[in-house]
Design a protein around this motif. Structure first.
Motif, PDB file in Angstrom:
ATOM      1  N   PHE A 101       5.731   6.515   8.114  1.00  7.53           N
ATOM      2  CA  PHE A 101       5.513   5.339   7.275  1.00  7.53           C
ATOM      3  C   PHE A 101       5.726   4.016   8.011  1.00  7.53           C
ATOM      4  O   PHE A 101       5.645   2.954   7.396  1.00  7.53           O
ATOM      5  CB  PHE A 101       6.450   5.391   6.054  1.00  7.53           C
ATOM      6  CG  PHE A 101       6.208   6.590   5.177  1.00  7.53           C
ATOM      7  CD1 PHE A 101       5.043   6.684   4.422  1.00  7.53           C
ATOM      8  CD2 PHE A 101       7.126   7.622   5.114  1.00  7.53           C
ATOM      9  CE1 PHE A 101       4.810   7.794   3.613  1.00  7.53           C
ATOM     10  CE2 PHE A 101       6.907   8.729   4.308  1.00  7.53           C
ATOM     11  CZ  PHE A 101       5.741   8.817   3.564  1.00  7.53           C
ATOM     12  N   GLY A 102       5.986   4.058   9.303  1.00  6.30           N
ATOM     13  CA  GLY A 102       6.165   2.831  10.066  1.00  6.30           C
ATOM     14  C   GLY A 102       7.404   2.057   9.657  1.00  6.30           C
ATOM     15  O   GLY A 102       7.390   0.813   9.636  1.00  6.30           O
ATOM     16  N   LEU A 103       8.491   2.762   9.327  1.00  6.05           N
ATOM     17  CA  LEU A 103       9.717   2.117   8.882  1.00  6.05           C
ATOM     18  C   LEU A 103      10.658   1.854  10.050  1.00  6.05           C
ATOM     19  O   LEU A 103      10.582   2.513  11.094  1.00  6.05           O
ATOM     20  CB  LEU A 103      10.441   3.011   7.862  1.00  6.05           C
ATOM     21  CG  LEU A 103       9.671   3.419   6.598  1.00  6.05           C
ATOM     22  CD1 LEU A 103      10.526   4.334   5.746  1.00  6.05           C
ATOM     23  CD2 LEU A 103       9.250   2.193   5.811  1.00  6.05           C
ATOM     24  N   ARG A 104      11.554   0.908   9.848  1.00  5.83           N
ATOM     25  CA  ARG A 104      12.627   0.706  10.815  1.00  5.83           C
ATOM     26  C   ARG A 104      13.578   1.909  10.740  1.00  5.83           C
ATOM     27  O   ARG A 104      13.733   2.523   9.677  1.00  5.83           O
ATOM     28  CB  ARG A 104      13.392  -0.579  10.499  1.00  5.83           C
ATOM     29  CG  ARG A 104      12.586  -1.848  10.725  1.00  5.83           C
ATOM     30  CD  ARG A 104      13.315  -3.039  10.140  1.00  5.83           C
ATOM     31  NE  ARG A 104      14.671  -3.147  10.651  1.00  5.83           N
ATOM     32  CZ  ARG A 104      15.017  -3.828  11.739  1.00  5.83           C
ATOM     33  NH1 ARG A 104      14.076  -4.464  12.421  1.00  5.83           N
ATOM     34  NH2 ARG A 104      16.270  -3.886  12.134  1.00  5.83           N
TER      35      ARG A 104
ATOM     36  N   LEU B  99       2.017   2.269   1.299  1.00  2.80           N
ATOM     37  CA  LEU B  99       1.738   0.976   1.916  1.00  2.80           C
ATOM     38  C   LEU B  99       2.402  -0.133   1.109  1.00  2.80           C
ATOM     39  O   LEU B  99       2.333  -0.152  -0.122  1.00  2.80           O
ATOM     40  CB  LEU B  99       0.231   0.726   1.984  1.00  2.80           C
ATOM     41  CG  LEU B  99      -0.605   1.704   2.814  1.00  2.80           C
ATOM     42  CD1 LEU B  99      -2.013   1.158   3.007  1.00  2.80           C
ATOM     43  CD2 LEU B  99       0.042   1.983   4.158  1.00  2.80           C
ATOM     44  N   GLY B 100       3.041  -1.058   1.809  1.00  2.00           N
ATOM     45  CA  GLY B 100       3.618  -2.218   1.164  1.00  2.00           C
ATOM     46  C   GLY B 100       2.578  -3.311   0.995  1.00  2.00           C
ATOM     47  O   GLY B 100       1.430  -3.197   1.449  1.00  2.00           O
ATOM     48  N   ALA B 101       2.978  -4.408   0.355  1.00  4.27           N
ATOM     49  CA  ALA B 101       2.038  -5.496   0.072  1.00  4.27           C
ATOM     50  C   ALA B 101       1.449  -6.069   1.356  1.00  4.27           C
ATOM     51  O   ALA B 101       0.257  -6.371   1.428  1.00  4.27           O
ATOM     52  CB  ALA B 101       2.733  -6.590  -0.729  1.00  4.27           C
ATOM     53  N   VAL B 102       2.269  -6.222   2.385  1.00  2.00           N
ATOM     54  CA  VAL B 102       1.779  -6.792   3.652  1.00  2.00           C
ATOM     55  C   VAL B 102       0.695  -5.918   4.254  1.00  2.00           C
ATOM     56  O   VAL B 102      -0.328  -6.407   4.752  1.00  2.00           O
ATOM     57  CB  VAL B 102       2.952  -6.979   4.645  1.00  2.00           C
ATOM     58  CG1 VAL B 102       2.425  -7.406   6.007  1.00  2.00           C
ATOM     59  CG2 VAL B 102       3.941  -8.008   4.124  1.00  2.00           C
ATOM     60  N   HIS B 103       0.894  -4.606   4.212  1.00  2.00           N
ATOM     61  CA  HIS B 103      -0.103  -3.684   4.769  1.00  2.00           C
ATOM     62  C   HIS B 103      -1.382  -3.691   3.943  1.00  2.00           C
ATOM     63  O   HIS B 103      -2.489  -3.655   4.502  1.00  2.00           O
ATOM     64  CB  HIS B 103       0.477  -2.266   4.814  1.00  2.00           C
ATOM     65  CG  HIS B 103       1.721  -2.154   5.637  1.00  2.00           C
ATOM     66  ND1 HIS B 103       2.774  -1.365   5.267  1.00  2.00           N
ATOM     67  CD2 HIS B 103       2.093  -2.762   6.787  1.00  2.00           C
ATOM     68  CE1 HIS B 103       3.736  -1.469   6.163  1.00  2.00           C
ATOM     69  NE2 HIS B 103       3.342  -2.315   7.097  1.00  2.00           N
TER      70      HIS B 103
ATOM     71  N   LEU C 129     -12.047  -3.848   6.503  1.00  2.90           N
ATOM     72  CA  LEU C 129     -13.111  -2.887   6.225  1.00  2.90           C
ATOM     73  C   LEU C 129     -13.218  -1.839   7.330  1.00  2.90           C
ATOM     74  O   LEU C 129     -13.412  -0.654   7.063  1.00  2.90           O
ATOM     75  CB  LEU C 129     -14.446  -3.628   6.080  1.00  2.90           C
ATOM     76  CG  LEU C 129     -14.711  -4.344   4.753  1.00  2.90           C
ATOM     77  CD1 LEU C 129     -15.943  -5.221   4.876  1.00  2.90           C
ATOM     78  CD2 LEU C 129     -14.875  -3.337   3.615  1.00  2.90           C
ATOM     79  N   GLU C 130     -13.055  -2.282   8.560  1.00  2.00           N
ATOM     80  CA  GLU C 130     -13.216  -1.356   9.680  1.00  2.00           C
ATOM     81  C   GLU C 130     -12.060  -0.356   9.780  1.00  2.00           C
ATOM     82  O   GLU C 130     -12.159   0.646  10.501  1.00  2.00           O
ATOM     83  CB  GLU C 130     -13.316  -2.135  10.988  1.00  2.00           C
ATOM     84  CG  GLU C 130     -12.089  -2.968  11.313  1.00  2.00           C
ATOM     85  CD  GLU C 130     -12.238  -3.752  12.597  1.00  2.00           C
ATOM     86  OE1 GLU C 130     -11.221  -4.257  13.109  1.00  2.00           O
ATOM     87  OE2 GLU C 130     -13.375  -3.879  13.087  1.00  2.00           O
ATOM     88  N   ASP C 131     -10.971  -0.611   9.056  1.00  2.00           N
ATOM     89  CA  ASP C 131      -9.841   0.320   9.088  1.00  2.00           C
ATOM     90  C   ASP C 131     -10.134   1.598   8.300  1.00  2.00           C
ATOM     91  O   ASP C 131      -9.475   2.620   8.511  1.00  2.00           O
ATOM     92  CB  ASP C 131      -8.583  -0.339   8.513  1.00  2.00           C
ATOM     93  CG  ASP C 131      -8.062  -1.458   9.396  1.00  2.00           C
ATOM     94  OD1 ASP C 131      -8.285  -1.387  10.616  1.00  2.00           O
ATOM     95  OD2 ASP C 131      -7.435  -2.398   8.870  1.00  2.00           O
TER      96      ASP C 131
ATOM     97  N   GLN D  27      -1.872  -0.684  10.723  1.00  2.00           N
ATOM     98  CA  GLN D  27      -1.086  -1.294  11.797  1.00  2.00           C
ATOM     99  C   GLN D  27      -1.434  -0.686  13.154  1.00  2.00           C
ATOM    100  O   GLN D  27      -0.562  -0.436  13.985  1.00  2.00           O
ATOM    101  CB  GLN D  27       0.408  -1.132  11.530  1.00  2.00           C
ATOM    102  CG  GLN D  27       0.938  -2.006  10.390  1.00  2.00           C
ATOM    103  CD  GLN D  27       2.435  -1.945  10.287  1.00  2.00           C
ATOM    104  OE1 GLN D  27       3.027  -0.866  10.134  1.00  2.00           O
ATOM    105  NE2 GLN D  27       3.091  -3.093  10.369  1.00  2.00           N
ATOM    106  N   GLY D  28      -2.705  -0.447  13.380  1.00  2.00           N
ATOM    107  CA  GLY D  28      -3.146   0.073  14.658  1.00  2.00           C
ATOM    108  C   GLY D  28      -2.977   1.567  14.823  1.00  2.00           C
ATOM    109  O   GLY D  28      -3.370   2.122  15.859  1.00  2.00           O
ATOM    110  N   ARG D  29      -2.407   2.251  13.826  1.00  2.00           N
ATOM    111  CA  ARG D  29      -2.212   3.687  13.909  1.00  2.00           C
ATOM    112  C   ARG D  29      -3.194   4.402  12.985  1.00  2.00           C
ATOM    113  O   ARG D  29      -3.274   4.098  11.804  1.00  2.00           O
ATOM    114  CB  ARG D  29      -0.775   4.056  13.530  1.00  2.00           C
ATOM    115  CG  ARG D  29       0.275   3.474  14.463  1.00  2.00           C
ATOM    116  CD  ARG D  29       1.674   3.905  14.024  1.00  2.00           C
ATOM    117  NE  ARG D  29       2.691   3.386  14.922  1.00  2.00           N
ATOM    118  CZ  ARG D  29       3.998   3.619  14.776  1.00  2.00           C
ATOM    119  NH1 ARG D  29       4.413   4.363  13.752  1.00  2.00           N
ATOM    120  NH2 ARG D  29       4.862   3.112  15.638  1.00  2.00           N
ATOM    121  N   SER D  30      -3.901   5.370  13.536  1.00  2.00           N
ATOM    122  CA  SER D  30      -4.900   6.110  12.769  1.00  2.00           C
ATOM    123  C   SER D  30      -4.251   7.337  12.141  1.00  2.00           C
ATOM    124  O   SER D  30      -3.442   8.030  12.768  1.00  2.00           O
ATOM    125  CB  SER D  30      -6.050   6.540  13.683  1.00  2.00           C
ATOM    126  OG  SER D  30      -7.008   7.284  12.971  1.00  2.00           O
TER     127      SER D  30
END
Length: 404
Positions: A380-383, A268-272, A278-280, A291-294
């Motif tokens: 990892f949700g990368l481009r 995870l990067g700083a933004v993530h 808490l609910e994540d 980012q909405g992905r479980s």
């Protein structure tokens, strides 16, 4: 209700005013008793600790003591003069009075002050043009959307060395030549990097001045390819095993260990990290949402989260901040932690969070055993281009025409 007031007290300088309500001052004592219950009510809703509520109560007493009893609105700049170290809490008191609709925020904008400080050393002719450019970047206009604060600040800091150098020979930006721009781009950047942001900032500045007819020609146009070409991105590399072992054996707090695990195990990067709520973290169902992905929650991460939540609940049991990661400061409002605070997790270590994240992604590339950038991008949700860069770092660049 009308309060009897001794008006002569308000002719005294602020440092001579009594910052505590005098025992025989009935009007102010009554008005303070009217406002004081709001400290507990609003403080509880915001998750303020007992110490914070006590310091706000003390500050509020000083506010009432230095104003007329029953004052409808209090000046924020005047309240700020009551700061005296740890005994009072001016920030939360101002927040309280704002909630009550009794604050007049007459303080100078910190961003205006920052901008004024960084433009003060420039000649008047250059300073005026740059200030107008900054105003458009900050606030936008009918044709431009405003830039983010970090963006326009970075633009100014990138071009500031060039402006300072030019100000020794020029009084306006109209006199700057293309050769001077090229020399500026070849100079070291203030924060490292490849100079591409400096070029972007200079182009933005002179495009604005050209549109405003403040310069005759744009010195940043038609530059040579060797100046405008952005150098290739640095190839990601693995961390030495000894560095990873050191990270595992040093003493971590529950917060720094969780940041380390989420970075080194989930990349995870700083933004993530800042956005995690808490609910994540669904511990009973062993799921972590990013980012909405479980994704599944492994034992290491689950234990790190549980340990941190136990600490969080003991440390700030009344906080209303819904972010997973909080600090002493953010526990009393709803904002995320800072990037600086996240960096404390590995402060003083050979590895940084960025390098730890890169190592985890490269580890996954190697574990996959095949050249599969789509798999890396999905995990990892990368481009796609970023995922390809990590795959190339492990398997080398792929030339699809090599076998033709």
């Amino acid at each position: 209700m009308d309060w009897p007031v001794h008006h002569e007290i308000f002719s005294l300088p602020i440092d001579e005013l009594p910052h505590r309500i005098l025992s025989d001052d009935g009007p102010r004592l009554a008005w303070f008793a009217h406002l004081e219950p709001a400290v507990s009510r609003i403080g509880e809703a915001k998750g303020w600790s007992r110490d914070v509520r006590e310091s706000v109560t003390l500050t509020l007493e000083g506010v009432v003591a230095t104003h007329e009893a029953g004052t409808p609105r209090y000046s924020a700049s005047r309240i700020a003069l009551l700061a005296d170290g740890s005994k009072r809490n001016v920030t939360r008191t101002i927040e309280l009075l704002a909630e009550l609709g009794r604050l007049e925020d007459d303080r100078a904008d910190p961003l205006d002050q920052w901008l004024e400080r960084n433009l003060a050393c420039l000649p008047a002719g250059i300073r005026t043009d740059v200030a107008d450019w900054m105003d458009v970047l900050r606030n936008g206009n009918s044709r431009r959307r405003p830039k983010a604060e970090l963006t326009w600040k970075n633009y100014l800091m990138q071009v500031r060395p060039t402006l300072l150098s030019s100000s020794t020979e020029h009084g306006t930006l109209r006199e700057i030549s293309k050769a001077e721009v090229v020399a500026a781009l070849e100079a070291p950047t203030p924060f490292g990097g490849d100079g591409h942001t400096r070029l972007t900032a200079l182009r933005s500045l002179f495009a604005f001045l050209k549109a405003q007819q403040k310069v005759f020609a744009d010195p940043t146009s038609r530059l040579g390819r060797n100046v405008t070409r952005r150098p290739g991105q640095r190839i990601p590399t693995r961390l030495p095993a000894s560095v990873l072992e050191e990270i595992g054996v040093i003493t971590h707090t529950p917060a720094t260990w969780l940041v380390t695990v989420l970075t080194g195990h989930h990349a995870l990067g700083a933004v993530h990290l800042q956005a995690l709520a808490l609910e994540d973290a669904d511990l009973p169902n062993r799921r972590l949402t990013i980012q909405g992905r479980s994704r599944p929650l492994d034992d290491l991460t689950r234990q790190a989260i549980q340990r941190y939540l136990d600490y969080r609940n003991r440390r700030w049991p009344s906080t209303s901040n819904t972010h997973l990661l909080i600090t002493q400061q953010t526990a009393h409002h709803d904002g995320p932690v800072s990037r600086w605070w996240l960096g404390l997790a590995l402060r003083g270590q050979e590895a940084s969070l960025d390098l730890l994240r890169q190592d985890r992604i490269l580890d996954e590339v190697e574990a996959a055993g095949v050249r599969d950038p789509l798999h890396i991008a999905a995990v990892f949700g990368l481009r796609p281009d970023t995922a390809q860069r990590y795959v190339d770092a492990v398997y080398g660049r792929h030339d699809p025409t090599a076998n033709l």
